[in-house]
Design an enzyme around this catalytic site. Structure first.
Site, PDB file in Angstrom:
ATOM      1  CG  LEU A 137      55.789  30.274  50.384  1.00 55.72           C
ATOM      2  CD1 LEU A 137      57.021  29.460  50.767  1.00 55.72           C
ATOM      3  CD2 LEU A 137      54.607  29.353  50.133  1.00 55.72           C
ATOM      4  CG  HIS A 156      51.919  28.892  52.312  1.00 56.40           C
ATOM      5  ND1 HIS A 156      51.752  30.221  52.041  1.00 56.40           N
ATOM      6  CD2 HIS A 156      51.131  28.226  51.429  1.00 56.40           C
ATOM      7  CE1 HIS A 156      50.905  30.375  51.034  1.00 56.40           C
ATOM      8  NE2 HIS A 156      50.504  29.180  50.642  1.00 56.40           N
ATOM      9  CD  GLN A 195      44.026  22.260  47.673  1.00 58.84           C
ATOM     10  OE1 GLN A 195      43.952  22.914  46.643  1.00 58.84           O
ATOM     11  NE2 GLN A 195      44.913  22.518  48.616  1.00 58.84           N
ATOM     12  CG  LEU A 230      47.638  34.482  57.595  1.00 60.59           C
ATOM     13  CD1 LEU A 230      49.101  34.128  57.868  1.00 60.59           C
ATOM     14  CD2 LEU A 230      47.447  35.988  57.610  1.00 60.59           C
ATOM     15  CB  SER A 231      44.322  34.002  51.463  1.00 58.21           C
ATOM     16  OG  SER A 231      44.269  33.898  50.054  1.00 58.21           O
TER      17      SER A 231
END
Ligand code: AMP
Length: 308
Positions: free
Chosen positions: A33, A37, A153, A184-185
């Site tokens: 995370l 998230h 998605q 961010l990933s």
């Protein structure tokens, strides 16, 4: 914070909470995370009594040659971050419990899963839709929150919820970026220094696209060409797709009008990266928006990749 490791335990607890009249929200994740998230956790709280998060690296959404085995995992760190963010219930099942060994049933959203990321990841969105359906059944949330980082998605799941009458309200969180602009990933952890600096081309090319649209450019081909040209200044980066599509059904647009998703996918070394902007394009005005066309303020960038 309760951490429940089996479907049975989680379902029993959720039944108990619902029987007491509580409203539940859910943030589904694959763990590792980051602040993106956690921004969804904050969005899940208003109007709900219990915020739940799930952590499950979903094997169904990884192709045979993809990174399932090396996908980053940090359950202890994730639990600390979720607790600090105010999550009350975490569902973190084992694959065997979540999937069983003899599943024959899946959820397929026709067409929407075949384009953009779906074109190079056959079966990916079927895996996503199947697991999200199962999470909805096990955890019975009133509200579920998804990030616009994965706009395709979000659009596909909105359609699934509508077509299959899931009694779930969906909320969408804007993309959270690092200080340098990179979305961010969890997969950013794979990038070495040179790749990371080249990855900035995604956000820069999208910012240039936004600037052109704000100046009045409406031809999709022109926008796509500009993005592609900028991406191709990187010498390690391979462009997978650049597309201007409708946020309703992901159909390609010739002219930018209404709610437009401008999405890019690239391969950088062994890592697949995506980024996008969504613009509500009206006659004279152009505004950043969510997939419903509701205006969003793009999130202030956060300090570092790991910052929660
Ligand atoms: P993942 O763990 O990658 O499956 O992502 C779980 C949820 O977090 C999905 O709804 C993602 O769209 C969302 N998410 C991932 N990265 C970001 C980000 N940088 N900003 C906002 N939401 C994100």
């Amino acid at each position: 914070m309760q951490v429940l490791r089996t479907k049975q335990e989680a379902h029993a607890e959720v039944e108990r909470l619902r029987r007491s009249g509580l409203r539940l929200s859910l943030v589904p994740t694959m763990g590792a995370l980051h602040a993106g998230h956690l921004s969804l956790v904050r969005l899940a709280a208003p109007g709900c009594d219990v915020v739940m998060a799930s952590i499950f690296v979903n094997p169904l959404q990884f192709g045979p040659s993809e990174d399932l085995e090396r996908y980053p995992r940090d359950l202890d760190g994730d639990l600390r971050k979720l607790e600090a963010a105010g999550v009350q219930l975490v569902f973190a099942p084992q694959a065997q419990d979540m999937l069983g060994s003899d599943g024959l049933t899946s959820v397929q959203v026709e067409r929407l899963g075949d384009v953009l990321c779906g074109a190079r990841r056959p079966g990916h969105f079927r895996g996503v839709a199947t697991i999200v359906s199962k999470l909805f059944h096990v955890l019975q949330p009133h509200v579920a929150v998804f990030g616009l980082k994965d706009a395709q998605q979000a659009i596909l799941l909105r359609r699934m919820v509508r077509d299959l009458d899931f009694p779930v309200e969906l909320r969408y969180g804007p993309i959270v970026r690092a200080v340098d602009g990179l979305a961010l990933s969890s997969r950013n952890a794979y990038l070495d220094e040179a790749e990371r600096s080249e990855a900035l081309l995604l956000q820069r090319s999208l910012a240039e696209a936004r600037r052109l649209v704000q100046q009045g450019e409406r031809r999709a081909a022109e926008i796509e060409r500009t993005i592609r040209d900028l991406l191709q200044t990187g010498d390690m980066l391979h462009v997978d797709y650049v597309a201007c599509v409708d946020t309703l059904d992901l159909q390609p647009l010739q002219e930018l009008r209404g709610n437009v998703l401008i999405a890019v996918g690239v391969q950088l070394g062994d890592t697949h990266l995506i980024d996008n902007i969504i613009l509500a394009v009206r006659h004279e005005s152009v505004q950043d928006a969510d997939i419903e066309g509701r205006p969003i303020t793009t999130k202030p960038n956060v300090g570092s990749e790991s910052q929660g």
